[in-house]
Motif scaffolding. Structure first.
Motif, short mmCIF file in Angstrom:
data_model
loop_
_atom_site.label_atom_id
_atom_site.label_comp_id
_atom_site.label_asym_id
_atom_site.label_seq_id
_atom_site.Cartn_x
_atom_site.Cartn_y
_atom_site.Cartn_z
N ARG A 213 0.83 -1.21 0.00
CA ARG A 213 0.00 0.00 0.00
C ARG A 213 0.86 1.26 0.00
NH1 ARG A 213 -2.27 3.40 -1.50
NH2 ARG A 213 -4.15 4.47 -0.76
N LEU A 214 1.94 1.25 0.74
CA LEU A 214 2.80 2.43 0.80
C LEU A 214 3.56 2.64 -0.50
CD1 LEU A 214 4.19 2.23 4.45
CD2 LEU A 214 2.24 3.52 3.58
N ARG A 215 3.91 1.55 -1.17
CA ARG A 215 4.58 1.71 -2.45
C ARG A 215 3.66 2.37 -3.47
NH1 ARG A 215 7.73 -3.21 -1.25
NH2 ARG A 215 5.95 -4.50 -1.88
N ASP A 216 2.35 2.15 -3.34
CA ASP A 216 1.41 2.80 -4.24
C ASP A 216 1.41 4.31 -4.05
OD1 ASP A 216 0.59 0.50 -5.46
OD2 ASP A 216 -1.14 0.17 -4.14
N VAL A 217 1.75 4.75 -2.84
CA VAL A 217 1.74 6.18 -2.54
C VAL A 217 2.90 6.89 -3.22
CG1 VAL A 217 1.90 7.89 -0.68
CG2 VAL A 217 0.57 5.79 -0.35
N LEU A 218 4.03 6.24 -3.33
CA LEU A 218 5.25 6.87 -3.83
C LEU A 218 5.18 7.15 -5.32
CD1 LEU A 218 7.91 4.73 -1.95
CD2 LEU A 218 6.83 6.84 -1.19
N GLY A 219 5.87 8.21 -5.72
CA GLY A 219 6.03 8.45 -7.15
C GLY A 219 7.08 7.54 -7.75
N THR A 220 8.07 7.12 -6.95
CA THR A 220 9.09 6.19 -7.40
C THR A 220 8.55 4.77 -7.31
OG1 THR A 220 10.82 7.66 -6.60
CG2 THR A 220 11.44 5.37 -7.01
N LYS A 221 8.82 3.97 -8.32
CA LYS A 221 8.39 2.57 -8.33
C LYS A 221 9.61 1.67 -8.44
CE LYS A 221 4.14 3.88 -8.26
NZ LYS A 221 3.35 3.74 -7.02
N GLN A 222 9.45 0.44 -7.97
CA GLN A 222 10.57 -0.49 -8.05
C GLN A 222 10.49 -1.30 -9.34
OE1 GLN A 222 10.30 -2.92 -4.52
NE2 GLN A 222 8.93 -4.40 -5.47
N ALA A 223 11.65 -1.67 -9.84
CA ALA A 223 11.74 -2.35 -11.13
C ALA A 223 11.28 -3.79 -11.01
CB ALA A 223 13.17 -2.29 -11.66
N GLY A 224 10.84 -4.31 -12.12
CA GLY A 224 10.41 -5.70 -12.16
C GLY A 224 10.71 -6.29 -13.53
N ILE A 225 9.94 -7.30 -13.90
CA ILE A 225 10.18 -7.97 -15.18
C ILE A 225 9.96 -7.01 -16.34
CG2 ILE A 225 9.41 -9.85 -16.67
CD1 ILE A 225 8.59 -11.36 -14.17
N ALA A 237 17.43 11.19 -7.55
CA ALA A 237 17.66 11.66 -6.19
C ALA A 237 16.70 12.76 -5.79
CB ALA A 237 19.11 12.14 -6.07
N ASP A 238 16.38 13.65 -6.73
CA ASP A 238 15.49 14.77 -6.40
C ASP A 238 14.07 14.30 -6.10
OD1 ASP A 238 17.60 16.43 -6.80
OD2 ASP A 238 17.00 17.10 -8.79
N ARG A 239 13.73 13.08 -6.49
CA ARG A 239 12.37 12.59 -6.26
C ARG A 239 12.20 12.06 -4.84
NH1 ARG A 239 10.86 8.01 -10.17
NH2 ARG A 239 11.04 9.61 -11.78
N VAL A 240 13.29 11.80 -4.13
CA VAL A 240 13.21 11.22 -2.79
C VAL A 240 12.48 12.17 -1.84
CG1 VAL A 240 14.55 10.42 -0.82
CG2 VAL A 240 15.27 9.82 -3.15
N ALA A 241 12.79 13.46 -1.90
CA ALA A 241 12.12 14.43 -1.01
C ALA A 241 10.63 14.46 -1.26
CB ALA A 241 12.74 15.80 -1.20
N LEU A 242 10.23 14.36 -2.52
CA LEU A 242 8.81 14.35 -2.84
C LEU A 242 8.14 13.09 -2.32
CD1 LEU A 242 6.33 15.54 -4.27
CD2 LEU A 242 7.13 14.45 -6.38
N ASP A 243 8.80 11.94 -2.49
CA ASP A 243 8.26 10.69 -1.96
C ASP A 243 8.10 10.77 -0.45
OD1 ASP A 243 8.09 9.49 -4.43
OD2 ASP A 243 10.09 8.62 -4.31
N ARG A 244 9.05 11.36 0.21
CA ARG A 244 8.99 11.50 1.66
C ARG A 244 7.77 12.31 2.07
NH1 ARG A 244 14.27 12.21 4.76
NH2 ARG A 244 13.68 12.31 6.96
N GLN A 245 7.53 13.43 1.37
CA GLN A 245 6.39 14.26 1.70
C GLN A 245 5.07 13.57 1.39
OE1 GLN A 245 6.60 17.27 3.29
NE2 GLN A 245 4.38 17.01 3.46
N MET A 246 5.05 12.77 0.34
CA MET A 246 3.83 12.04 -0.01
C MET A 246 3.47 11.02 1.06
SD MET A 246 4.52 11.55 -4.11
CE MET A 246 2.97 10.74 -4.48
N LEU A 247 4.47 10.39 1.65
CA LEU A 247 4.21 9.47 2.75
C LEU A 247 3.65 10.21 3.97
CD1 LEU A 247 7.29 7.05 2.72
CD2 LEU A 247 4.90 6.44 2.33
N LEU A 248 4.23 11.36 4.30
CA LEU A 248 3.73 12.13 5.43
C LEU A 248 2.29 12.57 5.21
CD1 LEU A 248 6.86 14.37 6.18
CD2 LEU A 248 6.07 12.38 7.48
#
Length: 798
Positions: A213-225, A237-248
């Motif tokens: 559920r939390l991964r759905d919140v983030l703008g960054t996604k993890q790689a797969g097949i 790197a610049d997207r990390v701060a945005l992901d952090r704020q989205m979680l909060l």
């Protein structure tokens, strides 16, 4: 992407790039330093007075310009320090590769070697970022003076651009190629390297919500097949701060005011081509609202007048949005009562024992500060008026920080800007404030091509051109063209969102549609125009008023007599007698309205949303049709099981009643298309059982209940694949005339015959566009109904 790259600052990883440019800069410095060191030695203890200055070596720079930088006057007494200052000014001008000052008696010779001009700027080895993008990043331009320092900065900016695109292993080598005529070619050789993907995203400390559920919140996604098709799995790197704020924001909107993201770990893999990201979360306790009260510290305001504006239920889950809405309502009422410079401070006290937050809304007198002016910068296409109209505050109004913040949110919600920062600073005096608006524009137009497939409609294609900021005026223009094997649909839609400078949406829509369907024994042609205006009547409510003129034509009806007389027509196949009576062309003219209440975007609790829509159209203002048409829709959505599952329910219905002796046709009645899954177009409803082909007739009434769930199917969420189950029920019924054919009697079954269907869906947010597959089975149906067990729709944008 282009705007984000401009002005990029080199990171630690990019400072090592541009080695060749640094070598070039060092060589140039040595070439310059050697002559001045040589010349400077004999003049250290002397003073000079020059009667003549001779300039040598200049080709493009005028002598007057060189003398202006040197600032050496005729007959002026100069020492070694003054000569050194003249040298520094000439060298600092950025015009010369080398400068030499040679005093000979009363004559000073200034020898210069001009920097070459840039002939060509080229890029080699780049595939991920095209030349068009990179040319906007670099500041070295053709026909301008070459600068080694600028070339080095450009190399770093290119590397930073690739880093933002997820390629941290890029190498940028600038090459300088000498040409005749004191010109050079600058070539940036680029080795892009592999994309640095996010191989895994994990969380620690999360108890209330799963990693999925939390991964759905983030703008960054993890790689797969399917990582080659998924662009958001690149590490930026610049997207990390945005992901952090989205979680909060996610946690706080669900009742966790103390949530913290204590750290984000981004660890590079051994092969340096991927990252492992870990978000450390401290959730805290979930709180609910306790008691809410209002106190007034402003003499002319009575707290009792504001208590009804809180609208927060005791025991409701805490939400910052609920507080913000309550404060906004109170401040608006205070302004209407003539109390300026009043703000509402929500004073929160918590009870850890009961996990409740008690809120006291205090009406207090703020500082007397006025808005001096509003400055807007960064908008090159969008007019200032488009940005300015999102402010309810104008120059000279009392300064309200909350209103300024709300205006900033409205500007961002326009979708015209990739960045919109709104800040305030002190103006010309202590009681004046200047509001600065800095925006960065982004593309607002799209050219879309789509494809669809349905068992009844067959394969279809469509194209649309949309511009949401037409001519920089904030207007919307859409042109759509679509076709299937049997149908064609064309439309033009124009919207002015702020008609007459107010929150009044003006709209005009034109359409032209034709059909030649094999599933129905008739052809249609429909075209018309509908201007409308729409305005808000409450926070979540809007009202649209419209006028509609349309022309509908029913043709291609085959009578029994024609079928018998024409040898090319199967004499066992002819149209319903009812369609024979309805064949022809009719114009209609109607006024109507639509009332909409929607909490999906502005609701306090993001876990559920509610929509109600009521529409009515009164026909008879000219034309051939007199009738009243009414439709209503009630929709609700709820997220359950830690928001992993979405439940939806829709109840829809409609009725059309003829007036003034008007005989309704199949083009006026409801067809039920798309209301119940599992049936073809015109696949259920009243049908002429006496006709050999059992023509569908449509009905004066329809009702539909649609229940649906959407849930994960166990695949990684970055694939965008979800499953769904649905249950549909409803019917189309009611005709004015159900008999009178060749045999007389009741030939058409127009009763309320309930239909039901169940099925499952596959949702896929694919790289080609949103795709949905429906597999359905009709449970309750009539013998003459036409089922559709499979349907697929897909659309894409380029």
């Amino acid at each position: 992407m282009t705007n984000r790259l401009q002005g990029a600052k080199p990171t630690a990883k990019t400072r090592r790039l541009g080695h060749r440019a640094r070598v070039l800069a060092t060589t140039t410095f040595l070439a310059v330093a050697a002559p001045i060191a040589f010349v400077g030695a004999p003049v250290l203890a002397q003073s000079y007075s020059f009667q003549k200055v001779v300039i040598e070596g200049n080709e493009r720079v005028e002598p007057e310009t060189i003398l202006g930088f040197a600032a050496i006057g005729k007959g002026q007494s100069l020492g070694a320090g003054a000569l050194n200052d003249a040298y520094q000014r000439l060298q600092g001008s950025g015009l010369f590769q080398s400068v030499e000052l040679i005093p000979r008696g009363a004559t000073l010779t200034i020898k210069v070697q001009e920097f070459p001009t840039v002939n060509v700027v080229d890029f080699e080895g780049n595939k991920a970022l095209k030349d068009e993008i990179l040319s906007t990043v670099v500041k070295t331009q053709p026909r301008r003076i070459f600068s080694p320092a600028l070339v080095e900065a450009d190399a770093a900016a290119i590397a930073q651009g690739y880093a933002e695109a997820g390629r941290l292993n890029v190498r940028v080598d600038p090459k300088v190629i000498k040409r005749s005529g004191n010109r050079v070619d600058v070539v940036f050789e680029i080795k892009e390297g592999a994309v640095s993907e996010v191989n895994r995203i994990t969380f620690t400390g999360n108890r209330s919500y799963s990693d999925r559920r939390l991964r759905d919140v983030l703008g960054t996604k993890q790689a797969g097949i399917l990582h080659r098709l998924i662009q958001r799995d690149n590490f930026v790197a610049d997207r990390v701060a945005l992901d952090r704020q989205m979680l909060l924001d996610f946690y706080r909107s669900r009742g966790y005011p103390d949530v913290e993201v204590t750290g984000v770990s981004s660890e590079m893999t051994r092969d340096r081509e991927g990252f492992f990201m870990t978000f450390n979360i401290r959730e805290g306790q979930q709180y609910h609202f306790g008691t809410t009260t209002v106190v007034s510290e402003v003499s002319e305001l009575d707290a009792a007048d504001f208590e009804g504006l809180i609208k927060i239920r005791d025991g409701a889950i805490y939400s910052p949005a609920a507080l913000d809405y309550a404060v906004t309502r109170m401040e608006e009422v205070a302004l209407r009562q003539g109390a300026n410079f009043v703000r509402v401070d929500p004073r929160i006290t918590r009870d850890p024992r009961t996990q409740t937050l008690n809120v006291e809304f205090a009406l207090v007198r703020g500082q007397r500060v006025f808005v001096e002016r509003i400055d807007i910068e960064g908008n090159t296409t969008t007019l200032d008026s488009v940005v300015r109209r999102e402010f309810n505050t104008v120059e000279g109004d009392p300064f309200n920080p909350r209103e300024i913040r709300n205006s900033a949110e409205r500007i961002r919600a326009l979708g015209f800007f990739s960045k919109a920062d709104v800040e305030s600073r002190q103006g010309s005096s202590a009681d004046q404030v200047v509001v600065d608006v800095n925006v960065e524009e982004q593309p607002t137009g799209s050219l879309s091509f789509g494809a669809s497939y349905g068992a009844s409609q067959g394969f279809g294609v469509n194209a649309s051109l949309e511009e949401s900021n037409f001519l920089g005026r904030g207007q919307y223009l859409g042109v759509s063209i679509g076709t299937t094997a049997d149908n064609q649909s064309n439309s033009i839609d124009f919207i002015e969102p702020h008609l007459l400078g107010r929150d009044l949406k003006g709209r005009i829509r034109l359409w032209y549609n034709t059909s030649e369907s094999d599933s129905t024994d008739f052809d249609t042609k429909m075209y018309g125009i509908s201007p409308s205006i729409e305005f808000p009547i409450a926070r979540n409510s809007r009202l649209e008023l419209r006028y509609t003129w349309a022309s509908n034509e029913l043709s291609g009806v085959t009578s029994q007599a024609d079928a018998v007389a024409d040898a090319d027509i199967d004499d066992n196949y002819w149209s319903s007698w009812a369609l024979e009576q309805e064949e022809g062309k009719r114009d209609s003219s109607a006024i109507g309205y639509t009332y909409t209440y929607d909490t999906r975007r502005t609701g306090i609790d993001p876990r559920y949303g509610f929509t109600f829509r009521l529409s009515q159209d009164l026909y008879g203002l000219g034309g051939d049709v007199e009738a009243l048409k009414t439709t209503a829709l009630l929709r609700a959505e709820r997220k359950v099981f830690h928001e992993d599952v979405i439940l939806r329910a829709e109840l829809e219905g409609g009725a059309i009643a003829a007036r003034g002796g008007t005989a309704l046709t199949i083009l006026d009645r409801f067809s039920g298309n798309g209301k119940i899954r599992g049936f073809e177009s015109y696949g259920y409803g009243p049908r002429d059982n006496a006709a050999n082909n059992e023509d569908a007739m449509g009905g004066k009434y329809f009702a539909a209940l649609r229940l649906e769930s959407e849930f994960p199917v166990g695949l990684p969420e970055e694939y965008g694949i979800h499953g769904g189950l649905f249950f549909d029920a409803g019917s189309v019924w009611g005709l004015d005339n159900t008999g009178g054919g060749a045999t007389g009697g009741n030939e058409i079954d127009d009763g309320f015959n309930l239909r039901t269907a169940v099925g499952f869906s596959v949702f896929w947010d694919s790289a080609l566009g949103p795709l949905r597959l429906n597999f359905s089975k009709a449970l309750q149906k009539e013998d003459y109904d036409l089922e559709q067990s499979f349907d697929l729709t897909i659309s894409t944008k380029f």
